[in-house]
Design a protein around this motif. Structure first.
Motif, PDB file in Angstrom:
ATOM      1  N   CYS A 137       0.672  -0.905  -0.155  1.00 40.26           N
ATOM      2  CA  CYS A 137      -0.398   0.198  -0.116  1.00 40.26           C
ATOM      3  C   CYS A 137       1.091   1.070  -0.306  1.00 40.26           C
ATOM      4  CB  CYS A 137      -0.609  -0.289   0.852  1.00 40.26           C
ATOM      5  SG  CYS A 137       0.120   0.196   2.648  1.00 40.26           S
ATOM      6  N   HIS A 138       2.517   1.813   0.627  1.00 42.66           N
ATOM      7  CA  HIS A 138       3.098   2.505  -0.018  1.00 42.66           C
ATOM      8  C   HIS A 138       3.291   3.276   0.965  1.00 42.66           C
ATOM      9  CE1 HIS A 138       5.217   0.758  -3.373  1.00 42.66           C
ATOM     10  NE2 HIS A 138       3.459   0.769  -4.161  1.00 42.66           N
ATOM     11  N   ILE A 139       2.911   2.473   2.263  1.00 41.12           N
ATOM     12  CA  ILE A 139       2.370   4.005   3.371  1.00 41.12           C
ATOM     13  C   ILE A 139       4.011   3.484   3.820  1.00 41.12           C
ATOM     14  CG2 ILE A 139       1.811   2.043   5.341  1.00 41.12           C
ATOM     15  CD1 ILE A 139       0.522   4.083   6.245  1.00 41.12           C
ATOM     16  N   VAL A 140       4.479   4.655   4.308  1.00 42.37           N
ATOM     17  CA  VAL A 140       5.455   4.617   5.619  1.00 42.37           C
ATOM     18  C   VAL A 140       5.747   4.522   7.132  1.00 42.37           C
ATOM     19  CG1 VAL A 140       7.951   5.836   5.451  1.00 42.37           C
ATOM     20  CG2 VAL A 140       6.713   6.413   3.219  1.00 42.37           C
ATOM     21  N   LEU A 141       6.128   2.778   6.989  1.00 38.51           N
ATOM     22  CA  LEU A 141       5.837   2.930   8.727  1.00 38.51           C
ATOM     23  C   LEU A 141       7.060   3.490   9.815  1.00 38.51           C
ATOM     24  CD1 LEU A 141       5.505  -0.640   7.946  1.00 38.51           C
ATOM     25  CD2 LEU A 141       3.215   0.611   8.769  1.00 38.51           C
ATOM     26  N   LYS A 142       6.494   4.043  10.254  1.00 39.74           N
ATOM     27  CA  LYS A 142       7.899   4.814  11.256  1.00 39.74           C
ATOM     28  C   LYS A 142       7.597   4.155  12.656  1.00 39.74           C
ATOM     29  CE  LYS A 142       7.305   9.140   9.458  1.00 39.74           C
ATOM     30  NZ  LYS A 142       6.639   9.924   9.029  1.00 39.74           N
TER      31      LYS A 142
END
Ligand SMILES: [Zn+2]
Length: 65
Positions: A34-39
């Motif tokens: 989904c191309h979310i950037v996890l932190k």
């Protein structure tokens, strides 16, 4: 020392098997589904600690931070 962790994306639920760097923490991880950037979550040093099946190698060795 475990160097492979499965990151589960909190957004779409996709699981990604990733090799962890043995000597550093990974702060950002982009989900390939989904191309979310996890932190990292508050209190965690890296995305593997927050979303992976195992804590990161530095944390396993208790020398993170
Ligand atoms: Zn995702």
């Amino acid at each position: 020392m475990i160097l492979t962790s499965t990151i589960t994306c909190p957004e779409c639920g996709a699981a990604h098997s990733e090799t962890m760097p043995a000597d550093q923490c990974l702060y950002f991880y982009e989900c390939s589904a989904c191309h979310i950037v996890l932190k990292p979550k508050a209190g965690d040093c890296c995305v593997f600690c927050s979303y992976g099946t195992f804590r990161c190698p530095p944390k396993q060795a208790e020398r993170c931070r």
